[in-house]
Write a protein that holds these residues in place. Structure first.
Motif, PDB file in Angstrom:
ATOM      1  N   PHE A  18      33.732  37.004  47.793  1.00 46.96           N
ATOM      2  CA  PHE A  18      35.067  37.446  48.171  1.00 46.96           C
ATOM      3  C   PHE A  18      35.945  36.332  48.728  1.00 46.96           C
ATOM      4  O   PHE A  18      36.913  36.589  49.424  1.00 46.96           O
ATOM      5  CB  PHE A  18      34.990  38.593  49.184  1.00 46.96           C
ATOM      6  N   ASP A  19      35.624  35.075  48.414  1.00 49.74           N
ATOM      7  CA  ASP A  19      36.405  33.951  48.929  1.00 49.74           C
ATOM      8  C   ASP A  19      37.517  33.652  47.929  1.00 49.74           C
ATOM      9  O   ASP A  19      37.426  32.732  47.137  1.00 49.74           O
ATOM     10  CB  ASP A  19      35.497  32.739  49.128  1.00 49.74           C
ATOM     11  N   HIS A  20      38.598  34.446  47.983  1.00 48.19           N
ATOM     12  CA  HIS A  20      39.649  34.328  46.978  1.00 48.19           C
ATOM     13  C   HIS A  20      41.003  33.923  47.552  1.00 48.19           C
ATOM     14  O   HIS A  20      41.969  33.834  46.806  1.00 48.19           O
ATOM     15  CB  HIS A  20      39.827  35.663  46.242  1.00 48.19           C
ATOM     16  N   LYS A  21      41.100  33.718  48.853  1.00 50.77           N
ATOM     17  CA  LYS A  21      42.410  33.520  49.463  1.00 50.77           C
ATOM     18  C   LYS A  21      43.138  32.324  48.864  1.00 50.77           C
ATOM     19  O   LYS A  21      44.332  32.410  48.540  1.00 50.77           O
ATOM     20  CB  LYS A  21      42.289  33.354  50.980  1.00 50.77           C
ATOM     21  N   SER A 169      40.091  41.549  50.601  1.00 51.38           N
ATOM     22  CA  SER A 169      38.640  41.515  50.426  1.00 51.38           C
ATOM     23  C   SER A 169      37.991  42.755  51.031  1.00 51.38           C
ATOM     24  O   SER A 169      38.472  43.299  52.030  1.00 51.38           O
ATOM     25  CB  SER A 169      38.048  40.258  51.070  1.00 51.38           C
ATOM     26  N   GLN A 206      33.670  40.880  40.957  1.00 50.91           N
ATOM     27  CA  GLN A 206      34.507  40.627  42.128  1.00 50.91           C
ATOM     28  C   GLN A 206      34.567  39.135  42.442  1.00 50.91           C
ATOM     29  O   GLN A 206      35.570  38.647  42.967  1.00 50.91           O
ATOM     30  CB  GLN A 206      33.956  41.378  43.341  1.00 50.91           C
ATOM     31  N   ASN A 207      33.529  38.416  42.127  1.00 49.38           N
ATOM     32  CA  ASN A 207      33.469  36.991  42.434  1.00 49.38           C
ATOM     33  C   ASN A 207      34.191  36.121  41.415  1.00 49.38           C
ATOM     34  O   ASN A 207      34.198  34.897  41.548  1.00 49.38           O
ATOM     35  CB  ASN A 207      32.008  36.534  42.546  1.00 49.38           C
ATOM     36  N   TRP A 212      39.972  38.714  40.004  1.00 46.12           N
ATOM     37  CA  TRP A 212      40.409  39.173  41.315  1.00 46.12           C
ATOM     38  C   TRP A 212      41.908  38.945  41.510  1.00 46.12           C
ATOM     39  O   TRP A 212      42.649  39.860  41.871  1.00 46.12           O
ATOM     40  CB  TRP A 212      39.616  38.476  42.422  1.00 46.12           C
ATOM     41  N   GLY A 218      39.328  43.605  42.164  1.00 46.74           N
ATOM     42  CA  GLY A 218      39.407  44.102  43.536  1.00 46.74           C
ATOM     43  C   GLY A 218      39.831  45.553  43.607  1.00 46.74           C
ATOM     44  O   GLY A 218      40.073  46.076  44.694  1.00 46.74           O
TER      45      GLY A 218
END
Length: 264
Positions: A18-21, A169, A206-207, A212, A218
């Motif tokens: 979930f590291d999408h920022k 997330s 999701q990854n 995403w 998401g």
């Protein structure tokens, strides 16, 4: 949106959970500079309300519904993930001089676009009732230097959002939901257009950053989209709009556009 315009290759760009920022900031920063057709679905808005809004704002709006239809005169509106500002500027005209519209977005390029357009919209409609704040929609309780939250408790009549909640997330969704309830007044309402799925999206999808940031992987699992708000105490929850055909199908998972309304 055409099926071929977005990268749906799930074999690359996987990262920490979930590291999408950063990926979201980069993609939407670029989309603020130049229109990206992959980020939007065709939605019809009241053409009269679009006349006062600069064309670049309209072109760089990325949504999947029209939650502005559920805003009323004199409302205090909070637009979560206000982007280019199109939905906020439409609401500004609906609520009128006595109402207010607050947009919250975390992307500097989108904020620059919406803020720079505000002067022209003000000139065109004859009053200024809109402001755009920088912040994460799941952190509306984040305190400033004066120890005031970004958005005060029970200060909003209606919260709307257009295809943005899916970008939060999963581990931050409780914060998002609790903040939505916190800032609404006792008769507060929601009107949220977003993407839902008919099956839970597996972690490997999701990854994928492309899926995403493209408002796909998401997506809220459809039954939980209503039940999560119901658990918070929201009433009269229903999908006032739900696409009959899937917007996308990936690995047998159907993704649809919906607009959810309800009240405290």
């Amino acid at each position: 949106m055409s099926e071929s315009c977005c990268n749906t290759n799930t074999s690359n760009k996987a990262s920490n959970q979930f590291d999408h920022k950063d990926a979201i900031q980069e993609r939407y920063g670029s989309a603020a500079q130049e229109k990206e057709s992959c980020l939007c679905t065709p939605v019809g808005f009241n053409p009269v309300l679009l006349e006062a809004i600069p064309q670049e704002v309209i072109e760089r709006d990325y949504g999947c519904g029209d939650p502005t239809k559920y805003v009323q005169k004199n409302d205090i509106v909070l637009d979560l993930g206000s982007g280019s500002g199109k939905n906020a500027f439409i609401c500004a005209q609906i609520v009128g001089k006595e109402g207010k519209v607050i947009g919250v977005d975390q992307n500097p390029d989108m904020l620059s676009l919406s803020r720079s357009a505000s002067k022209e919209v003000t000139k065109n409609i004859g009053f200024n009732n809109t402001e755009f704040l920088e912040g994460s929609i799941e952190k509306l309780d984040e305190l400033d230097k004066n120890l005031n939250p970004l958005i005060a408790d029970k200060s909003v009549d209606i919260i709307l959002s257009n295809c943005v909640l899916n970008l939060v997330s999963p581990e931050s969704r409780n914060n998002l939901l609790n903040n939505i309830k916190r800032v609404l007044n006792d008769n507060g309402r929601i009107a949220i257009s977003d993407i839902v799925s008919n099956k839970k999206v597996p972690l490997r999808l999701q990854n994928d950053h492309d899926l995403w940031t493209g408002c796909i992987s998401g997506a809220w699992y459809e039954p939980e989209f209503i039940s999560d708000f119901k658990e918070l105490g929201f009433k009269n929850l229903k999908f006032v709009e739900r696409s009959a055909e899937p917007w996308k199908v990936i690995e047998d998972i159907e993704f649809r556009t919906v607009t959810l309304v309800g009240n405290i």
